[in-house]
Enzyme design. Structure first.
Site, mmCIF file in Angstrom:
data_model
loop_
_atom_site.group_PDB
_atom_site.id
_atom_site.type_symbol
_atom_site.label_atom_id
_atom_site.label_comp_id
_atom_site.label_asym_id
_atom_site.label_seq_id
_atom_site.Cartn_x
_atom_site.Cartn_y
_atom_site.Cartn_z
ATOM 1 N N ASP A 194 -20.777 -40.426 12.419
ATOM 2 C CA ASP A 194 -20.335 -39.515 13.467
ATOM 3 C C ASP A 194 -21.091 -38.190 13.398
ATOM 4 O O ASP A 194 -21.510 -37.760 12.327
ATOM 5 C CB ASP A 194 -18.821 -39.265 13.325
ATOM 6 C CG ASP A 194 -18.230 -38.645 14.573
ATOM 7 O OD1 ASP A 194 -18.880 -38.696 15.636
ATOM 8 O OD2 ASP A 194 -17.107 -38.093 14.489
ATOM 9 N N ASN B 77 -16.516 -45.771 23.460
ATOM 10 C CA ASN B 77 -17.830 -45.173 23.752
ATOM 11 C C ASN B 77 -18.394 -45.592 25.116
ATOM 12 O O ASN B 77 -19.277 -44.924 25.661
ATOM 13 C CB ASN B 77 -18.863 -45.501 22.660
ATOM 14 C CG ASN B 77 -18.640 -44.752 21.360
ATOM 15 O OD1 ASN B 77 -18.993 -45.234 20.293
ATOM 16 N ND2 ASN B 77 -18.059 -43.558 21.422
HETATM 17 C C1 IPE Z 1 -22.071 -40.906 16.498
HETATM 18 O O1 IPE Z 1 -22.316 -39.621 16.949
HETATM 19 C C2 IPE Z 1 -22.847 -41.986 17.230
HETATM 20 C C3 IPE Z 1 -22.064 -42.813 18.165
HETATM 21 C C4 IPE Z 1 -20.767 -42.791 18.334
HETATM 22 C C5 IPE Z 1 -22.824 -43.742 18.995
HETATM 23 P P1 IPE Z 1 -21.588 -39.023 18.232
HETATM 24 O O2 IPE Z 1 -22.364 -39.429 19.422
HETATM 25 O O3 IPE Z 1 -20.146 -39.441 18.232
HETATM 26 O O4 IPE Z 1 -21.733 -37.472 18.011
HETATM 27 P P2 IPE Z 1 -20.636 -36.336 18.290
HETATM 28 O O5 IPE Z 1 -19.372 -36.762 17.616
HETATM 29 O O6 IPE Z 1 -20.485 -36.215 19.757
HETATM 30 O O7 IPE Z 1 -21.222 -35.121 17.661
HETATM 31 MG MG MG Z 2 -18.356 -38.559 17.658
#
Ligand code: IPE
Ligand code: MG
Length: 229
Positions: free
Chosen positions: A2, A50
């Site tokens: 994350d 996501n």
């Molecule tokens: C993790 O980083 C990668 C995925 C979930 C694909 P994030 O994209 O969640 O990054 P933040 O949490 O917005 O900083």
């Molecule tokens: Mg994240």
């Protein structure tokens, strides 16, 4: 894994920049875990939630996944790594799904570390699928109500080919599970790491592994009981 987006934003870059760097870190952590003879490594790469991100970000993540798998197939073979996947693989774009399934197939004979990517994965989704399967078997007369116990539930989870995780690491300072292994994490040790994923390195991994080794895992028992075993 994350914190890619926030890491990039803090550097006045697009979130995508963070994902590119995050993929490099993933490769390095995979190779280090294989070297350390970790038997199972599962990376939560994309959650069921996501999909609700902006379409450009989702498309880029899919592209990145496809590219990395193509690029790293040789490394997986050289390191004897068996690649697996959990989650709603059917929701991935066909071109990504194809590469994912090819990689699973081509590495299926490898006997070293099992590397599992959780893609469009959610712990609740997995528990729901298990409940549906229990209902189906009861309806078909294959299963009695009182035969449903913890072992049966665990065995019917789609990820039942994996042992429960000993250690879960979440980066970027968030102290939550966010729909990861909900059933399987009952007795997992959890490390919440302040660094964002793009800043995570092999030294951090070593530090966390050695702190994990020093933890006493009692599984609900007492320290005295553990010493008798
Ligand atoms: C993790 O980083 C990668 C995925 C979930 C694909 P994030 O994209 O969640 O990054 P933040 O949490 O917005 O900083
Ligand atoms: Mg994240």
């Amino acid at each position: 894994m994350d914190g890619n987006g926030r890491w990039a934003k803090a550097r006045r870059h697009n979130r995508i920049f963070g994902h590119i760097r995050g993929a490099k870190i993933a490769k390095s952590v995979i190779e280090e875990c294989a070297r350390l003879k970790v038997p199972y490594l599962t990376l939560f790469a994309f959650s069921t939630e996501n999909w609700f991100r902006p379409v450009e970000e989702v498309s880029f993540l899919m592209l990145l996944l496809r590219r990395q798998l193509i690029r790293e197939k040789k490394m997986l073979m050289d390191q004897n790594i068996r690649f697996q996947v959990i989650g709603e693989v059917g929701r991935l774009p066909a071109s990504v799904r194809g590469v994912v399934m090819d990689t699973v197939e081509e590495t299926s004979g490898n006997t070293g570390m099992t590397l599992t990517f959780a893609l469009s994965y959610g712990g609740r989704q997995e528990i729901t699928l298990m409940a549906r399967e229990v209902a189906r078997q009861v309806k078909m007369g294959l299963l009695e109500e009182n035969e449903v116990d913890e072992a049966l539930v665990a065995g019917l989870l789609p990820s039942s080919f994996l042992p429960d995780p000993d250690l879960i690491i979440r980066t970027s300072g968030e102290s939550r599970i966010s729909n990861f292994f909900l059933w399987q994490s009952a007795y997992s040790e959890i490390e919440f790491e302040a660094k964002a994923w793009p800043d995570f390195n092999n030294e951090d991994l070593h530090r966390i592994l050695s702190s994990y080794s020093a933890r006493e895992r009692r599984f609900g028992r007492t320290t005295d009981q553990l010493q008798l075993r």
